[in-house]
Scaffold this motif. Structure first.
Motif, short mmCIF file in Angstrom:
data_model
loop_
_atom_site.label_atom_id
_atom_site.label_comp_id
_atom_site.label_asym_id
_atom_site.label_seq_id
_atom_site.Cartn_x
_atom_site.Cartn_y
_atom_site.Cartn_z
N LEU A 533 0.81 -1.21 0.00
CA LEU A 533 0.00 0.00 0.00
C LEU A 533 0.85 1.27 0.00
O LEU A 533 0.33 2.37 -0.22
CB LEU A 533 -0.93 0.01 1.22
CG LEU A 533 -2.05 -1.03 1.20
CD1 LEU A 533 -2.71 -1.11 2.58
CD2 LEU A 533 -3.09 -0.68 0.14
N LEU A 543 -8.07 3.68 8.36
CA LEU A 543 -8.96 3.23 7.28
C LEU A 543 -10.32 3.93 7.42
O LEU A 543 -10.97 3.84 8.46
CB LEU A 543 -9.15 1.72 7.34
CG LEU A 543 -10.14 1.10 6.37
CD1 LEU A 543 -9.75 1.37 4.91
CD2 LEU A 543 -10.26 -0.41 6.61
N LEU A 575 -6.50 5.79 4.52
CA LEU A 575 -6.87 4.79 3.51
C LEU A 575 -8.37 4.95 3.28
O LEU A 575 -9.18 4.67 4.16
CB LEU A 575 -6.57 3.38 4.01
CG LEU A 575 -5.15 3.10 4.49
CD1 LEU A 575 -5.05 1.69 5.07
CD2 LEU A 575 -4.17 3.27 3.34
N VAL A 601 -8.22 3.29 -1.77
CA VAL A 601 -8.24 1.82 -1.74
C VAL A 601 -9.63 1.30 -2.11
O VAL A 601 -10.02 0.20 -1.72
CB VAL A 601 -7.81 1.29 -0.36
CG1 VAL A 601 -6.35 1.57 -0.10
CG2 VAL A 601 -8.69 1.89 0.75
N LEU A 610 -6.73 -4.57 4.10
CA LEU A 610 -6.78 -3.17 4.50
C LEU A 610 -6.96 -3.05 6.01
O LEU A 610 -6.35 -2.19 6.65
CB LEU A 610 -7.92 -2.45 3.78
CG LEU A 610 -7.85 -2.43 2.24
CD1 LEU A 610 -9.10 -1.75 1.69
CD2 LEU A 610 -6.59 -1.69 1.78
#
Length: 740
Positions: A533, A543, A575, A601, A610
């Motif tokens: 990533l 995230l 993310l 993502v 993730l």
């Protein structure tokens, strides 16, 4: 009027039974929302799940072990009740608004001689909510505000025989408990009318009866069928002993004959069971026929004559002739709709006539989008534990190039697709297979789902037009009737699936296989994902994974990612999963993307990687929160539109009252949580611990193994690896631990 102990409640509401399809909570919500002076609540809770729900709602809880019958639960609740009147409400049903008040008022005004008060009710199904007056209104209206004997108002026997649509004086219950505590509700409901000195009525609707979908219930046994006739005969004997007048006995006789014929005509039974039921009903019809009784006219009279003659074979021939006449009329009206409307697919029909291949398994995920989610984890474990079973994935044409090399697959609509779908012994999906897929008797359909439900799902969406727009609920019911197994991650999901998808499948309380990775991943795995990533060592990765809004035609950004990233600084990477970037190179996010501080993502799979890479999760109402909680890492709920979401989509619980961590209602609040130390403080950890105990209940890293052994290898439940308690599990290391 009755004089009573002023300290004692006038009415005891006894909610009884197990938590059927997660309906007990709604029942208790309805009761507690109407509690007032003079009313007490007792819950005779059968099983631990029902007891947990009951304790949260208050009142007196009478804990009873699993397997306790409804009759025993009613008796246990009545034994603890202090009220002058008892009202038995089954755990799946509920009083509508005003129902408790209406019944309390009526029992408070009747004379001492009245033993039973009969009320109206409505019915709700898996499709619709009850409303208006019920079907018993005409019988209740005939009595009005009088109090009567059964001889004076025999039509009261035609009121639907439920204990929930009548209140019983407590002294009357205790005097006749042996008769009134019978197992089948029809008998005590009508026996109460036979035994009562006087009966009063109210035309108010006091009960909403929740009809469960038959396909979601255990099959009715032969003995249960026969007990119906036995119960009617027991009622006739009770009437004999109590010298009940002729008119009520004649009404009961008609009810028995009518219901017996309905069961034979409409219920599905093996022929030998139907024949024996008919024989017993015939004997009862002859034995209890009232003096001077005359059969009704028309077709019903013919049916009654055949019943009295015990002419089962003649009855079936008569029934078949009627069906042929109806079918002929229907065919004419339909105008010959192409007799079978062209075989959907020649290859499929031909393949359906070939034997099922016991070593062929079909997998699909997210509407044929590739190897993913629970089906993907099950297929991987299948290769390890049952390599003799051949997996074939159903994937769309667009997904083919993205498949792992060597993946055996078929594209929907092709010849091989129909052949594989017809011959596979196992069909696994995290959504539903198309309507055209036939459920063969010796094939097993495994529904894995793809998340723990916060938002209303399935039939529970009926009350939310925004969420259910375009859904074909008849087709949905047909699809879920094909399920043999339904995988669940926690008891909450099990109850909600039973409610939202009522059918006769077996729930596998084994955990979600896709979450096994959260206990199997190593520090090296986490470092590798972060490298892919582009997250530098030592950086905090957050995230952000919001969910879809049914009430929004297009996506509306909920966060100013530029401002958030600037405020959190260079040491934090966002993310972002979803369609959340707007603009092109001119976007203010462009520079942040180039610097690696915001990483799109949205198309990255699998999402589990993730989660492993992230130090914390920001989400709103997405089911990712339930999966991520397995990692025991911080979760922040960004709930800027909670009230709108809950109202338009419907939710199974109040996330604001039971969040997995801190809740932010504005971007400023979210920024403060992340910029300081609150995102991983003690309060956050405490909320997360409670959340994990409830929603990570069966996820312990061995879910896929349990599913494969149970479904594909046929091992018994007791032979499977037991679920490891939450407090004894060790999740994958955090990114911080993985780099140390």
């Amino acid at each position: 009027m009755t004089t009573t102990n002023p300290a004692a409640p006038r009415l005891s509401v006894i909610v009884h039974g197990r938590d059927v399809q997660g309906l007990l909570g709604a029942c208790l919500d309805a009761v507690t929302g109407q509690l007032q002076p003079g009313v007490e609540l007792l819950t005779a809770a059968v099983g631990e799940e029902a007891q947990d729900v009951a304790v949260r709602h208050g009142g007196t809880v009478v804990p009873l072990p699993d397997g306790t019958s409804d009759a025993a639960a009613r008796a246990a609740g009545a034994g603890r009740a202090r009220g002058d009147w008892l009202w038995f409400v089954h755990a799946k049903d509920r009083p509508p608004v005003g129902g408790v008040r209406a019944l309390l008022d009526r029992v408070s005004e009747v004379p001492d001689a009245v033993d039973v008060v009969v009320a109206d009710h409505v019915r709700s199904t898996w499709r619709s909510s009850g409303g208006g007056s019920g079907g018993d209104a005409r019988y209740l209206a005939a009595v009005g505000r009088r109090d009567v004997t059964l001889g004076e108002a025999p039509g009261l026997l035609r009121v639907t025989p439920l204990l929930g649509n009548r209140a019983l004086r407590a002294a009357f219950w205790r005097a006749h408990e042996k008769e009134l505590a019978a197992a089948d509700e029809m008998y005590p409901a009508r026996a109460a009318l036979v035994l009562a000195d006087r009966i009063a009525c109210t035309e108010h609707v006091t009960l909403d009866v929740r009809e469960l979908r038959p396909q979601s219930l255990p099959p009715v046994t032969a003995e249960q069928r026969y007990r119906l006739i036995g119960a009617y005969e027991d009622l006739q004997r009770l009437m004999q002993r109590h010298r009940t007048p002729a008119r009520p006995r004649a009404v009961l006789y008609d009810l028995m004959a009518t219901e017996a014929m309905r069961v034979v005509a409409r219920e599905t039974m093996p022929d030998e069971v139907a024949r024996e039921f008919f024989h017993r009903a015939s004997a009862a019809a002859v034995r209890w026929e009232p003096a001077g009784h005359r059969r009704p006219g028309g077709l019903e009279g013919i049916r009654r004559r055949l019943l009295e003659e015990d002419a089962y074979t003649k009855y079936r021939a008569f029934q078949a002739a009627n069906h042929r006449r109806r079918d002929l009329k229907a065919a004419v009206r339909a105008g010959k709709k192409k007799a079978g409307a062209k075989v959907r697919d020649h290859y499929y029909q031909r393949a359906l006539r070939t034997p099922v291949d016991p070593e062929l398994a079909v997998f699909s995920a997210y509407w044929d989008r590739g190897v993913a989610c629970n089906p993907g984890a099950i297929a991987a474990k299948l290769a390890e534990l049952a390599p003799h079973v051949r997996p074939v994935w159903v994937v769309s044409k667009a997904t083919e190039p993205l498949l792992p090399p060597g993946t055996d697959h078929v594209v929907p609509g092709t010849r091989r697709y129909w052949e594989v779908m017809a011959r596979a012994a196992y069909l696994t999906n995290n959504v539903n297979f198309p309507n055209a897929v036939v459920k063969r008797p010796d094939a097993i359909h495994l529904q894995t789902h793809h998340g723990t439900p916060l938002k209303k799902m399935g039939l529970d969406q009926l009350d939310y037009p925004t969420a259910s727009k375009g859904l074909d609920f008849d087709a949905l019911l047909s699809r879920i009737d094909k399920w043999d197994y339904s995988v669940s991650a926690n008891s909450h999901s099990t109850r909600m699936w039973e409610h939202a998808y009522p059918s006769h499948y077996t729930s596998l309380d084994h955990g979600y296989p896709r979450n096994d990775v959260y206990y199997a991943a190593t520090a090296a795995d986490i470092r590798a994902v972060r490298d892919r990533l582009g997250i530098a060592p030592g950086k905090r990765a957050v995230l952000y994974a919001p969910t879809h809004r049914d009430y929004e035609a297009t996506w509306t950004p909920r966060l100013d990612l530029t401002a958030l990233s600037e405020r959190l600084g260079e040491d934090t990477v966002l993310l972002v999963r979803g369609h959340y970037f707007y603009g092109g190179t001119a976007s203010p996010l462009a520079g942040l993307r180039r610097s690696g501080r915001v990483i799109d993502v949205s198309t990255y799979d699998p999402v589990e990687e993730l989660a492993l890479a992230a130090d914390a999760l920001i989400t709103d109402y997405s089911s990712i929160m339930f999966d991520y909680a397995n990692l025991d890492r911080p979760i922040i709920s960004y709930a800027d539109d909670w009230e709108t979401y809950a109202k338009t989509r419907g939710t199974y619980f109040d996330l604001m009252a039971e969040p997995p961590g801190h809740v932010a209602r504005t971007q400023d609040e979210l920024t403060e949580i992340l910029a300081g130390g609150a995102w991983r403080d003690e309060a956050s950890a405490k909320a997360r611990a409670h959340f994990r105990r409830r929603f990570c209940e069966f996820d312990d890293g061995h879910a896929a193994e349990r599913v494969v052994r149970r479904v594909f290898l046929g091992e018994p439940e007791e032979a499977l690896p037991p679920v490891v308690p939450v407090e004894s599990r060790t999740p994958a290391p955090t990114p911080e631990e993985a780099t140390s």
